[in-house]
Scaffold this active site. Structure first.
Site, short mmCIF file in Angstrom:
data_model
loop_
_atom_site.label_atom_id
_atom_site.label_comp_id
_atom_site.label_asym_id
_atom_site.label_seq_id
_atom_site.Cartn_x
_atom_site.Cartn_y
_atom_site.Cartn_z
N GLU A 52 7.28 14.89 0.72
CA GLU A 52 8.34 14.17 1.42
C GLU A 52 9.64 14.96 1.51
OE1 GLU A 52 6.50 13.00 -1.11
OE2 GLU A 52 5.18 11.62 -0.05
N ASP B 257 0.04 -2.88 -3.87
CA ASP B 257 0.31 -1.56 -4.47
C ASP B 257 1.32 -1.66 -5.62
OD1 ASP B 257 -1.48 0.05 -3.21
OD2 ASP B 257 -0.08 0.91 -1.78
N ARG C 195 5.28 -3.50 6.36
CA ARG C 195 3.83 -3.39 6.38
C ARG C 195 3.17 -4.62 7.00
NH1 ARG C 195 -0.52 -4.65 1.78
NH2 ARG C 195 -2.30 -3.68 2.78
C1 LIG Z 1 4.99 10.74 -3.54
C2 LIG Z 1 3.87 10.01 -2.90
N1 LIG Z 1 3.65 10.16 -1.58
C3 LIG Z 1 2.65 9.49 -0.98
C4 LIG Z 1 1.84 8.65 -1.70
C5 LIG Z 1 0.77 7.84 -1.00
N2 LIG Z 1 -0.55 8.34 -1.39
C6 LIG Z 1 -1.31 7.70 -2.31
S1 LIG Z 1 -2.75 8.49 -2.62
C7 LIG Z 1 -2.41 9.68 -1.48
C8 LIG Z 1 -3.40 10.76 -1.24
C9 LIG Z 1 -3.75 11.48 -2.49
O1 LIG Z 1 -4.70 12.46 -2.29
P1 LIG Z 1 -5.28 13.23 -3.54
O2 LIG Z 1 -4.16 13.72 -4.37
O3 LIG Z 1 -6.22 14.26 -3.04
O4 LIG Z 1 -5.99 12.08 -4.36
P2 LIG Z 1 -7.54 11.70 -4.48
O5 LIG Z 1 -8.29 12.39 -3.38
O6 LIG Z 1 -7.97 12.20 -5.80
O7 LIG Z 1 -7.61 10.21 -4.39
C10 LIG Z 1 -1.16 9.45 -0.88
C11 LIG Z 1 -0.57 10.29 0.16
C12 LIG Z 1 2.12 8.51 -3.07
N3 LIG Z 1 1.41 7.68 -3.86
N4 LIG Z 1 3.11 9.22 -3.64
#
Ligand SMILES: Cc1ncc(C[n+]2csc(CCOP(=O)(O)OP(=O)(O)O)c2C)c(N)n1
Ligand SMILES: [Mg+2]
Lengths: 312, 269
Positions: A56, A115, A165
Site C-alpha cells: 500500500e 473480517d 462494502r
Molecule cells: C496490509 C494488508 N493489505 C491487504 C490485505 C488483504 N489481504 C488479505 S490476504 C491477502 C493475500 C495474501 O496472499 P498470501 O500472502 O500469498 O497469503 P496466502 O496465499 O498464504 O493465503 C490480502 C491482499 C491485508 N490483510 N493486509
C-alpha cells in the site's frame, strides 16, 4: 426502498465511464481489485490498470509519481490499509506537493463485518480530514458516488473518497446534484437537525420518521462533502433548530461529529450529540448485529435526538 | 509419524467445518500451512496449553493473519481451548475473531491481520529474547504474497543486522494471492536469493506438506549461529480439498453445506 447497491460497486462501474472520457485516468490497486471493484475497470481498460501487489505504501507513492506526469491516478485498497499503512506517503508525497491523486478506499467502517477489528477502519475520515490540500468525500449511496467521482475529476489535487462494502439503499436519482462543499437537505424539520454521512443517511431518515411519531420534528442533512464542509448549512441548522445530532460509521473523534463540533464551536454553539463508534475498535460479526452493538442504528439516532432536544 | 498425519487431518477438517459454519474466512492459505503449524505445535515448539503465558515458551506469530483458522484449529487440537469454540469463528462476541487477537485467544502470541506487520513484531520479540539472554525461539509464518510488503524487508534487514538467529520464519509459498498468481500480480521471486542478500540463512523445503522435510529444516534452523533463518516451503493452496487446490477463488470464501460435505468426505478418505 427498492434498489440496493454497495458504493464500491458503483465506484468500479463508474470508473469505466470516467476512463472513457479521460484517457489520462489510470487505476492502481493492491491485490484487492475484486473487492474494491477496480477489476471492472481492468476488464474495460486493462492497459490502464496496475496491480502493485500487497504494497500500500508503494501504491500511494506510485500514484504520486504518475500524477507528476499528468496522469489522473485512482488508487484503491481497503480504507484501513490505504489510509492507515500508507498515511505518511499520502501526507508527504500526495498532499504536501498537492498532486492530483484520487484515493478511493473501500471497506470503510464497521460494515466490513466478519473480517473484524483489524480490518474495520473507523479512523480514516479523521486521518484524511486533517491533511491540508485534501478533499474528503463520503457518499451515501451509488448515485452520490457517481456524482462525487465526477466532482473529484474537476478538482486539481488530492481527493479521498470513502466507500463501503455492504449494499445500501439507493436514495437519490439521476437528477441529484452534488456540489463540493455543499450539504443536501433530505428532510426539513424544526426541533433538531440530524447531520449524517455515508450509510447513516438512510438511518437518519428512518430516525426522523420515528421522531415525528413521537412529536419531534427532525431535519435531516446529508453531509457528503466532509471537507470542505458546508459551514453555512451547519450554522443555519443550529440557528433554526437549536440542536444537532451527527451520525457516521466512524469514530466520534475526528470524523463528521468532530468536524461539525468545530464549526458549532466557532460559529454557533448549540447542544450536539454524536452518534458513531465510541473510541473503540470493531470486531467480527454480521453487519446488522455489529451496527447495533456499536450504537449505529436508527434507534441510536432517535435516542441522541431526544437527548439533544432535552439539552436545549 | 502417524500421529502427526492424523492430527493434521483433524486440523484440516476443523478448518473446513469452521469456515463453512461461519460462511466466511480463508480456507486456501489455512490448508496450505496446516503441516507447518502441526509440526511446530505438536513437536517442535516449547509451549504449554495449560500455561499459555509461560515465560520462556517459544512464540509463534501468524504474520499472514488471515489464516487464523489453521491457528485456531491447531491451538484447539493442542488443548489451549475447547474444540467446540471453533463453531463461533467470526461470530459477534467470539474469542475467535476473523484475524487473531492475542488478548482474546489463549495461545495466540500476537494480534495480526494486516500483512507485513507480524514479521516485524517477531523480529522485536527475537531482539528482546537476545537482550534477556533467553534461549526460546520466535517462529513466524508469512504468505508469499505478503512478501510484497516493504515492511517485510525492513524487518528482514533488521533481523540479520541484529543477528537474530533465534528468529525462524516460514514462507508459505503456495504461489497464489487474492488477485491471482503471485508471479502475475507482483512477483516476489527469487525469494531465496532475496533473503540471502538480506543476510538470512535460507532453507528451501520442496514439499511443504512433508513432515520429514519440514522437521529437517526446522532442526537445521535451530542450529543457525548468527543469522535468522527463513524456511521457504513449497505448498499447495487449498491442500487436500480437490476443488480448492491451486484455486485463487478459494482464498477468502466460505464453502456452502454441500461443499463442506464433499471436502470432509475427501479428508476422511
Ligand atoms: C496490509 C494488508 N493489505 C491487504 C490485505 C488483504 N489481504 C488479505 S490476504 C491477502 C493475500 C495474501 O496472499 P498470501 O500472502 O500469498 O497469503 P496466502 O496465499 O498464504 O493465503 C490480502 C491482499 C491485508 N490483510 N493486509
Ligand atoms: Mg500465497
Amino acid at each position: 426502498m427498492a434498489e440496493k447497491k454497495a458504493t464500491r460497486q458503483a465506484y468500479g462501474e463508474y470508473l469505466v465511464k470516467l476512463g472513457e472520457k479521460n484517457p489520462n485516468l489510470v487505476v492502481l490497486d493492491a491485490d484487492l481489485s475484486g473487492a474494491t471493484k477496480t477489476n471492472i475497470f481492468k476488464k474495460a481498460h486493462p492497459e490502464r490498470h496496475f496491480n502493485v501487489g500487497i504494497a500500500e505504501a508503494n501504491l500511494m507513492g506510485m500514484a504520486a509519481g504518475l500524477a507528476t506526469a499528468g496522469k489522473v491516478p485512482f488508487a484503491s485498497t481497503f480504507a484501513i490499509f490505504g489510509a492507515g499503512r500508507a498515511y505518511e506517503i499520502i501526507r508527504n508525497s500526495i498532499c504536501y506537493p498537492k498532486l492530483n491523486v484520487k484515493i478511493a478506499l473501500t471497506h470503510a467502517g464497521i460494515s466490513v463485518g466478519e473480517d473484524g477489528g483489524s480490518h474495520q477502519s473507523v479512523e480514516d475520515i479523521a486521518l484524511m480530514r486533517v491533511l491540508p490540500n485534501m478533499t474528503v468525500l463520503s457518499p451515501a449511496d451509488a448515485i452520490e458516488t457517481e456524482k462525487m467521482l465526477e466532482a473529484a475529476m474537476t478538482i486539481e489535487g488530492p481527493v479521498y473518497i470513502r466507500l463501503g462494502r455492504s449494499d445500501v439503499p439507493v436514495l437519490f436519482d439521476e437528477s441529484y446534484h452534488f456540489e463540493l462543499g455543499k450539504a443536501s437537505m433530505m428532510k426539513s424539520g424544526s426541533d433538531v437537525t440530524i447531520i449524517a454521512t455515508g450509510l447513516m443517511v438512510v438511518l437518519a431518515m428512518e430516525a426522523a420518521d420515528q421522531l415525528k411519531e413521537e412529536g419531534i420534528s427532525a431535519q435531516v442533512i446529508n453531509m457528503g462533502s466532509i471537507k470542505p464542509i458546508d459551514v453555512d448549512a451547519i450554522k443555519q441548522a443550529a440557528l433554526t433548530t437549536g440542536a444537532i445530532v451527527t451520525a457516521e460509521e466512524h469514530s466520534i473523534i475526528g470524523g463528521l461529529g468532530g468536524a461539525v463540533a468545530e464549526v458549532l464551536g466557532d460559529e454557533a454553539p448549540v447542544p450536539l450529540e454524536r452518534v458513531g463508534v465510541k473510541d473503540l475498535f470493531g470486531q467480527s460479526g454480521k453487519v446488522a448485529p455489529l451496527m447495533e452493538k456499536y450504537g449505529l442504528t436508527s434507534n441510536d439516532i432517535v435516542a441522541a435526538a431526544k437527548k439533544v432536544v432535552s439539552r436545549k | 509419524m502417524a500421529f502427526l498425519e492424523e492430527t493434521v487431518r483433524g486440523i484440516r477438517k476443523d478448518i473446513v467445518k469452521m469456515i463453512g459454519k461461519a460462511s466466511s474466512g480463508h480456507p486456501g492459505g489455512s490448508l496450505s500451512s496446516a503441516e507447518i503449524l502441526t509440526l511446530l505445535y505438536f513437536e517442535q515448539m516449547n509451549v504449554d496449553e495449560n500455561n499459555p503465558q509461560k515465560e520462556d515458551r517459544d512464540r509463534f506469530v501468524l504474520s499472514k493473519g488471515h489464516a487464523a483458522p489453521v491457528l485456531y484449529a491447531t491451538l484447539a487440537a493442542k488443548g489451549f481451548f475447547p474444540n467446540a469454540e471453533l463453531e463461533n469463528l467470526r461470530q459477534l462476541g467470539s474469542i475467535l475473531q476473523g484475524h487473531p487477537d492475542m488478548n482474546k485467544v489463549p495461545g495466540v502470541d500476537m494480534s495480526t491481520g494486516s500483512l507485513g506487520q507480524g514479521i516485524s513484531v517477531a523480529a522485536g520479540m527475537a531482539l528482546a529474547g537476545k537482550m534477556d539472554n533467553k534461549s526460546h525461539k520466535i517462529y513466524a509464518l508469512l504468505g508469499d504474497g505478503e512478501l510484497q510488503e516493504g515492511l517485510v524487508w525492513e524487518a528482514a534487514m533488521a533481523a540479520s543486522h541484529y543477528q537474530l538467529n533465534n528468529l525462524i520464519a516460514f514462507v508459505d509459498n503456495n504461489n497464489l494471492q487474492i488477485d491471482g498468481a503471485i508471479c502475475e500480480v507482483m512477483s516476489p521471486f527469487p525469494i531465496d536469493a532475496k533473503f540471502e542478500a538480506f543476510g538470512w540463512n535460507v532453507i528451501t523445503v520442496e514439499d511443504g506438506h512433508s513432515f520429514d522435510e519440514l522437521r529437517t529444516a526446522v532442526e537445521a534452523a535451530k542450529k543457525s549461529e548468527d543469522k535468522p533463518t527463513v524456511i521457504i516451503c513449497k505448498t499447495v493452496k487449498g491442500k487436500c480439498v480437490s476443488f480448492m487446490e491451486n484455486n485463487a477463488g478459494w482464498h477468502g470464501k466460505g464453502p456452502n453445506a454441500e461443499e463442506v460435505k464433499q471436502a470432509l468426505a475427501e479428508l476422511e478418505a
